[in-house]
Design an enzyme around this catalytic site. Structure first.
Site, PDB file in Angstrom:
ATOM      1  N   ASP A  79     -54.288  77.163  49.406  1.00 15.67           N
ATOM      2  CA  ASP A  79     -53.311  77.880  50.234  1.00 15.67           C
ATOM      3  C   ASP A  79     -51.896  77.735  49.668  1.00 15.67           C
ATOM      4  O   ASP A  79     -51.440  76.615  49.422  1.00 15.67           O
ATOM      5  CB  ASP A  79     -53.333  77.326  51.662  1.00 15.67           C
ATOM      6  CG  ASP A  79     -54.701  77.484  52.308  1.00 15.67           C
ATOM      7  OD1 ASP A  79     -55.044  78.616  52.675  1.00 15.67           O
ATOM      8  OD2 ASP A  79     -55.418  76.474  52.421  1.00 15.67           O
TER       9      ASP A  79
ATOM     10  N   ASP B 232     -54.287  73.943  43.861  1.00 13.58           N
ATOM     11  CA  ASP B 232     -54.327  73.928  45.313  1.00 13.58           C
ATOM     12  C   ASP B 232     -54.776  75.330  45.737  1.00 13.58           C
ATOM     13  O   ASP B 232     -54.725  76.276  44.942  1.00 13.58           O
ATOM     14  CB  ASP B 232     -52.931  73.599  45.841  1.00 13.58           C
ATOM     15  CG  ASP B 232     -52.855  73.590  47.350  1.00 13.58           C
ATOM     16  OD1 ASP B 232     -53.821  73.135  47.987  1.00 13.58           O
ATOM     17  OD2 ASP B 232     -51.839  74.055  47.891  1.00 13.58           O
TER      18      ASP B 232
END
Length: 224
Positions: free
Chosen positions: A16, A14
């Site tokens: 953020d 991922d």
């Protein structure tokens, strides 16, 4: 669950809250909406836990606005424009991420990014960060017809780097990341240093492993 790293050929992240600490930029953008309305800026600590919820969370904290509000869409676009103006000014890679990505590269493993951030924001950010230049794939929230927790973005990432899903591992800081990984047939790692919101324990997400820092993943995958 437990992690088996012997069959891993690719590492997917991922963005953020996992690789990039983007909370300062997102909080700064949300505060611009407050300032434009004569309100005082809120401390970053107000925004940080809810960064993973995107514009919806930022607008709720900044202005008390929910998606049901009649002006939500116009406020969301105002927030997006404010964010575009400050993207990359205050964000930084989490401590240990550059070394982790270098270790992955040195080991000959493929790696990439799968984010729910739309390409409008994710692509400029990724292109600005030198450490991301070795990424084999970037899948954004609007790359496929479904976003996480649907497994389609992870399947698309695996396809583009030419690795079977079962040989990939996915690392994220949200329950939807674990759900997507499990549905895609990938091993999952919860980044407990990320934007966890009100979650007491990431163990409830049933990850194969939990890391408290990027360095932990280096150790977990035996990349030292």
């Amino acid at each position: 669950m437990s992690l088996s790293h012997t069959s891993i050929r690719a590492v997917l992240f991922d963005l953020d809250g996992t690789l990039l600490d983007s909370a300062p930029d997102l909080g700064f953008a949300a505060n611009q909406l407050r300032i434009a309305r004569g309100l005082q800026a809120l401390p970053q600590s107000h925004y940080r836990p809810f960064v993973g919820t995107g514009a919806r969370g930022m607008l709720r904290i900044a202005l008390g606005v929910t998606p049901e509000a009649g002006d939500f869409e116009s406020l969301k676009e105002e927030f997006f424009v404010a964010y575009e103006r400050c993207m990359g000014l205050h964000s930084r890679l989490f401590d240990g991420v550059p070394a982790l990505l270098q270790a992955i590269h040195n080991q000959g493993l493929a790696w990439g990014i799968v984010t729910n951030k739309s390409e409008r924001f994710a692509l400029p950010i990724v292109r600005k960060i030198a450490e991301f230049s070795s990424a084999g794939v970037l899948i954004c929230g609007d790359t496929t017809s479904h976003a996480k927790p649907h497994p389609m973005p992870l399947w698309e990432a695996a396809k583009r780097i030419a690795h079977a899903p079962e040989s990939c591992i996915y690392i994220g800081d949200d329950e939807r990341d674990m759900l997507a990984a499990h549905a895609a047939g990938m091993q999952s790692v919860a980044a407990a240093y990320g934007y966890l919101g009100s979650v007491d324990s990431v163990q409830a997400w049933n990850p194969h492993a939990v890391i408290n820092s990027p360095q932990d993943l280096t150790d977990l995958l035996g990349l030292n």
